[in-house]
Design a protein around this motif. Structure first.
Motif, PDB file in Angstrom:
ATOM      1  N   GLY A 122      17.007  69.500  40.886  1.00  0.00           N
ATOM      2  CA  GLY A 122      16.021  70.360  40.312  1.00  0.00           C
ATOM      3  C   GLY A 122      15.519  69.709  39.102  1.00  0.00           C
ATOM      4  O   GLY A 122      15.726  68.679  38.676  1.00  0.00           O
ATOM      5  N   PRO A 123      14.848  70.526  38.581  1.00  0.00           N
ATOM      6  CA  PRO A 123      13.775  70.087  37.406  1.00  0.00           C
ATOM      7  C   PRO A 123      14.576  69.476  36.165  1.00  0.00           C
ATOM      8  O   PRO A 123      15.400  70.057  35.871  1.00  0.00           O
ATOM      9  N   GLY A 124      13.967  68.494  35.904  1.00  0.00           N
ATOM     10  CA  GLY A 124      14.436  67.725  34.379  1.00  0.00           C
ATOM     11  C   GLY A 124      13.903  66.093  34.391  1.00  0.00           C
ATOM     12  O   GLY A 124      13.069  65.953  35.047  1.00  0.00           O
ATOM     13  N   ARG A 125      14.201  65.772  33.173  1.00  0.00           N
ATOM     14  CA  ARG A 125      13.907  64.303  32.652  1.00  0.00           C
ATOM     15  C   ARG A 125      15.215  63.931  32.314  1.00  0.00           C
ATOM     16  O   ARG A 125      16.049  64.283  31.295  1.00  0.00           O
ATOM     17  N   PHE A 126      15.557  62.822  33.010  1.00  0.00           N
ATOM     18  CA  PHE A 126      16.935  62.205  33.084  1.00  0.00           C
ATOM     19  C   PHE A 126      16.709  60.798  32.422  1.00  0.00           C
ATOM     20  O   PHE A 126      15.804  59.994  32.886  1.00  0.00           O
ATOM     21  N   THR A 127      17.688  60.313  31.482  1.00  0.00           N
ATOM     22  CA  THR A 127      17.707  58.896  31.337  1.00  0.00           C
ATOM     23  C   THR A 127      18.896  58.161  31.796  1.00  0.00           C
ATOM     24  O   THR A 127      20.013  58.792  31.283  1.00  0.00           O
ATOM     25  N   ARG A 183      21.558  71.184  43.918  1.00  0.00           N
ATOM     26  CA  ARG A 183      20.447  70.715  43.249  1.00  0.00           C
ATOM     27  C   ARG A 183      20.079  71.172  41.688  1.00  0.00           C
ATOM     28  O   ARG A 183      19.278  70.849  41.167  1.00  0.00           O
ATOM     29  N   ARG A 184      20.999  72.068  41.288  1.00  0.00           N
ATOM     30  CA  ARG A 184      20.649  72.753  39.960  1.00  0.00           C
ATOM     31  C   ARG A 184      21.099  71.576  39.088  1.00  0.00           C
ATOM     32  O   ARG A 184      22.048  70.469  39.244  1.00  0.00           O
ATOM     33  N   ARG A 185      20.369  71.794  37.778  1.00  0.00           N
ATOM     34  CA  ARG A 185      20.590  70.703  36.808  1.00  0.00           C
ATOM     35  C   ARG A 185      20.651  71.513  35.384  1.00  0.00           C
ATOM     36  O   ARG A 185      19.671  71.843  34.684  1.00  0.00           O
ATOM     37  N   PRO A 186      21.874  72.177  35.250  1.00  0.00           N
ATOM     38  CA  PRO A 186      21.758  72.938  34.142  1.00  0.00           C
ATOM     39  C   PRO A 186      21.638  72.403  32.663  1.00  0.00           C
ATOM     40  O   PRO A 186      21.228  72.960  31.759  1.00  0.00           O
ATOM     41  N   ARG A 187      21.646  70.903  32.525  1.00  0.00           N
ATOM     42  CA  ARG A 187      21.002  70.244  31.234  1.00  0.00           C
ATOM     43  C   ARG A 187      20.132  69.430  31.770  1.00  0.00           C
ATOM     44  O   ARG A 187      20.124  68.312  32.073  1.00  0.00           O
ATOM     45  N   PRO A 188      18.789  70.237  31.864  1.00  0.00           N
ATOM     46  CA  PRO A 188      17.730  69.230  32.305  1.00  0.00           C
ATOM     47  C   PRO A 188      16.970  68.146  31.514  1.00  0.00           C
ATOM     48  O   PRO A 188      15.836  67.479  31.852  1.00  0.00           O
ATOM     49  N   GLU A 189      17.711  67.662  30.216  1.00  0.00           N
ATOM     50  CA  GLU A 189      17.133  66.756  29.288  1.00  0.00           C
ATOM     51  C   GLU A 189      18.439  65.712  29.278  1.00  0.00           C
ATOM     52  O   GLU A 189      18.390  65.110  28.144  1.00  0.00           O
ATOM     53  N   ALA A 190      19.271  65.680  30.138  1.00  0.00           N
ATOM     54  CA  ALA A 190      20.053  64.876  30.050  1.00  0.00           C
ATOM     55  C   ALA A 190      20.259  63.423  29.788  1.00  0.00           C
ATOM     56  O   ALA A 190      19.358  62.747  30.538  1.00  0.00           O
ATOM     57  N   ARG A 191      20.676  62.816  28.970  1.00  0.00           N
ATOM     58  CA  ARG A 191      21.077  61.232  28.698  1.00  0.00           C
ATOM     59  C   ARG A 191      22.117  60.955  29.200  1.00  0.00           C
ATOM     60  O   ARG A 191      23.300  61.222  28.630  1.00  0.00           O
ATOM     61  N   LEU A 192      22.293  60.010  30.062  1.00  0.00           N
ATOM     62  CA  LEU A 192      23.361  59.405  31.009  1.00  0.00           C
ATOM     63  C   LEU A 192      23.680  57.901  30.671  1.00  0.00           C
ATOM     64  O   LEU A 192      22.789  57.258  30.627  1.00  0.00           O
ATOM     65  N   TYR A 193      25.113  57.602  30.311  1.00  0.00           N
ATOM     66  CA  TYR A 193      25.515  56.378  30.059  1.00  0.00           C
ATOM     67  C   TYR A 193      26.466  55.840  30.958  1.00  0.00           C
ATOM     68  O   TYR A 193      27.520  56.734  31.180  1.00  0.00           O
ATOM     69  N   ILE A 194      26.179  54.668  31.989  1.00  0.00           N
ATOM     70  CA  ILE A 194      27.151  54.561  33.038  1.00  0.00           C
ATOM     71  C   ILE A 194      28.140  53.416  32.884  1.00  0.00           C
ATOM     72  O   ILE A 194      28.478  52.851  33.683  1.00  0.00           O
ATOM     73  N   GLY A 195      27.926  52.640  31.709  1.00  0.00           N
ATOM     74  CA  GLY A 195      28.705  51.615  31.503  1.00  0.00           C
ATOM     75  C   GLY A 195      28.269  50.449  32.345  1.00  0.00           C
ATOM     76  O   GLY A 195      26.953  50.139  32.437  1.00  0.00           O
ATOM     77  N   SER A 196      29.348  49.838  32.953  1.00  0.00           N
ATOM     78  CA  SER A 196      28.953  48.703  33.897  1.00  0.00           C
ATOM     79  C   SER A 196      28.958  49.075  35.346  1.00  0.00           C
ATOM     80  O   SER A 196      29.099  48.470  36.142  1.00  0.00           O
ATOM     81  N   ALA A 197      28.837  50.321  35.644  1.00  0.00           N
ATOM     82  CA  ALA A 197      29.312  50.908  37.054  1.00  0.00           C
ATOM     83  C   ALA A 197      27.988  50.599  37.951  1.00  0.00           C
ATOM     84  O   ALA A 197      27.086  51.563  37.880  1.00  0.00           O
ATOM     85  N   GLY A 198      28.166  49.662  38.988  1.00  0.00           N
ATOM     86  CA  GLY A 198      26.984  49.265  39.516  1.00  0.00           C
ATOM     87  C   GLY A 198      26.830  50.361  40.535  1.00  0.00           C
ATOM     88  O   GLY A 198      25.762  50.806  40.930  1.00  0.00           O
ATOM     89  N   THR A 199      27.833  50.970  41.155  1.00  0.00           N
ATOM     90  CA  THR A 199      27.600  52.204  42.205  1.00  0.00           C
ATOM     91  C   THR A 199      26.817  53.234  41.769  1.00  0.00           C
ATOM     92  O   THR A 199      26.219  53.620  42.357  1.00  0.00           O
ATOM     93  N   THR A 200      27.489  53.598  40.392  1.00  0.00           N
ATOM     94  CA  THR A 200      26.802  54.834  39.766  1.00  0.00           C
ATOM     95  C   THR A 200      25.246  54.532  39.469  1.00  0.00           C
ATOM     96  O   THR A 200      24.540  55.146  39.531  1.00  0.00           O
ATOM     97  N   ALA A 201      24.761  53.182  38.955  1.00  0.00           N
ATOM     98  CA  ALA A 201      23.639  52.882  38.665  1.00  0.00           C
ATOM     99  C   ALA A 201      22.730  52.734  39.890  1.00  0.00           C
ATOM    100  O   ALA A 201      21.733  53.162  39.940  1.00  0.00           O
TER     101      ALA A 201
END
Length: 464
Positions: free
Chosen positions: A137-142, A108-126
């Motif tokens: 864990g605590p964080g704000r993610f895009t 449940r840890r989030r070492p980078r709690p301000e992460a911006r993630l890019y998933i391309g066209s990956a429908g399963t990941t989306a």
């Protein structure tokens, strides 16, 4: 015979351009490939790349486990690349050596709690990542995605996650990426959702269950459009130590809180990709053995071999391998109607070989594939008609009439399944030119290399 080796793109450039391409992409910058007619039977034994469905489920479960996991037989595709890239951006250690991946999970840890993630066209990941982030864990993610993925709303999934407490907003596109997620916000508990739209929505809720404070209790209000994929999710969760129970019809499923444990997992070949190679045996009167997926699989598209038997092929089944032998001359038996809903990703494979049958083949039950990478029903009907084949389009399927397809110059609509199915048709007919062939990188970057390895003429069309 030109090879189509993976050439890839710079990940930062792909993200900036809103592309689904990745450093694992094939045919980058190649506008088209020509696939030649192959007049002789195709005979081969072949091992195919790993399953997309299993690869991304395993990657996410391993990343959310407490400890080190090893995955063998990973599919090296655009979707897998962007999934791994997202996990690294969250702070997970992911080491890739060929098709073997070693992951030090985050729990449940989030070492980078301000992460911006890019998933391309990956429908399963989306569909799978939002709940896992909201429950961690605590964080704000895009989570941002390709232009194509931004056009595929996830309203039912987001509504279910919000009902469980998730703080998820969509600042640009209604109910679609980019997503803004605040954690921890997924409390869990009971939730009712439709299974008629996408099995991935159900899986997205289930996967978050072990990390949620109260687990999750999923009730299905109607029916599950592709039950096997939900079963695959449950299997993978149990492999990584999740505690759960489900009724036989998967209408009532409970996941207990408690997290995931690391595992050592071997991933089988992609059964959807296998359908194209079985189809090549069928339409050329050849014999093809796929050596790394068989009847032991949960993947529903392997049932395509049952359809091929109905069309006059001989099929030899083993737990880890399947051999398909086509009828002499490749003349298939038609005159039937088939519900392809349970194996809808094989719909275009069947439509591509149906012209070579001796009577019409009707397909129904697949209205939902209109909302995949393309409107697959409309696209395949238009392609067949342009090649001189009689075809009737219906809301939930199509009927394909016998005929001899002409040579065609065809768009792939940035849809990997369109490209691979039309390549099979071209091999059996008079050849095809396929525009934007690199879309196969979503699930099988070496697809055209594999065709060439079977003796099929494959050549790049140079850029103008």
């Amino acid at each position: 015979m030109a090879t189509t080796e993976t050439t890839g793109v710079d990940a930062a450039t792909a993200e900036a351009e809103g592309s689904g391409l990745s450093p694992w992409s094939a045919l980058v910058g190649v506008p088209a490939v020509d696939v030649a007619r192959h007049p002789a039977p195709i005979t081969a034994e072949i091992a195919l790349p790993g399953s997309k469905s299993y690869s991304n489920r395993a990657l996410l479960c391993a990343a959310m486990a407490e400890g080190r996991s090893t995955l063998r037989g990973l599919l090296r595709s655009d979707d897998s690349y962007w999934c791994i890239d997202s996990l690294r951006r969250l702070g997970a250690r992911v080491a890739v050596d060929g098709t073997t991946v070693e992951i030090d999970g985050l729990g449940r840890r989030r070492p980078r709690p301000e992460a911006r993630l890019y998933i391309g066209s990956a429908g399963t990941t989306a569909r799978f990542l939002p709940g896992l982030l909201a429950a961690g864990g605590p964080g704000r993610f895009t989570i941002d995605a390709s232009r194509q993925m931004r056009g595929r709303p996830m309203a039912a999934l987001l509504a279910a996650l919000r009902a469980l407490g998730a703080d998820i907003t969509c600042p640009e596109t209604p109910e679609a990426p980019p997503l803004e997620i605040v954690a921890p916000s997924l409390l869990g508990g009971p939730v009712t959702l439709s299974g008629a739209l996408s099995s991935q929505f159900i899986s997205g809720v289930l996967l978050a269950g072990p990390l949620a404070l109260n687990g999750v209790h999923v009730l299905i209000a109607d029916h599950v459009v592709q039950k096997d994929y939900v079963a695959m999710t449950l299997d993978m969760m149990e492999t990584f130590g999740a505690v759960l129970e489900a009724d036989p019809d998967l209408m009532d499923m409970r996941v207990e809180p408690g997290g995931y444990r690391p595992a050592d997992v071997g991933l089988e070949a992609d059964a959807s990709t296998a359908t194209y190679f079985f189809a090549l045996a069928a339409v050329t009167g050849g014999r093809v053995t796929v050596t790394n997926v068989g009847t032991a699989t949960r993947q529903p598209d392997l049932r395509f071999i049952d359809v091929l038997e109905r069309m006059g092929c001989a099929v030899a089944r083993e737990p880890q391998a399947v051999t398909v032998t086509g009828p002499a001359g490749g003349r298939l038996t038609g005159g039937f109607d088939v519900d392809m809903q349970p194996l809808s990703d094989a719909t275009l494979t069947l439509a591509a070989i149906a012209p070579f049958a001796d009577a019409p083949v009707a397909i129904h039950g697949v209205e939902h594939i209109r909302k995949h990478e393309s409107d697959r029903i409309a696209v395949i009907c238009a392609a067949l008609a342009s090649l001189g084949i009689g075809v009737e389009e219906r809301p939930d399927g199509l009927t394909v009439h016998p005929g001899r397809p002409t040579h065609g110059d065809l768009a792939t609509h940035d849809d990997h399944r369109v490209a691979m199915a039309l390549a099979v048709l071209g091999v059996a007919a008079e050849g095809v030119r396929l525009r934007d062939p690199g879309c196969v990188s979503k699930t099988c970057p070496p697809f055209f290399d594999l065709l060439a390895g079977l003796g099929v003429g494959v050549s790049r069309v140079p850029a103008p």
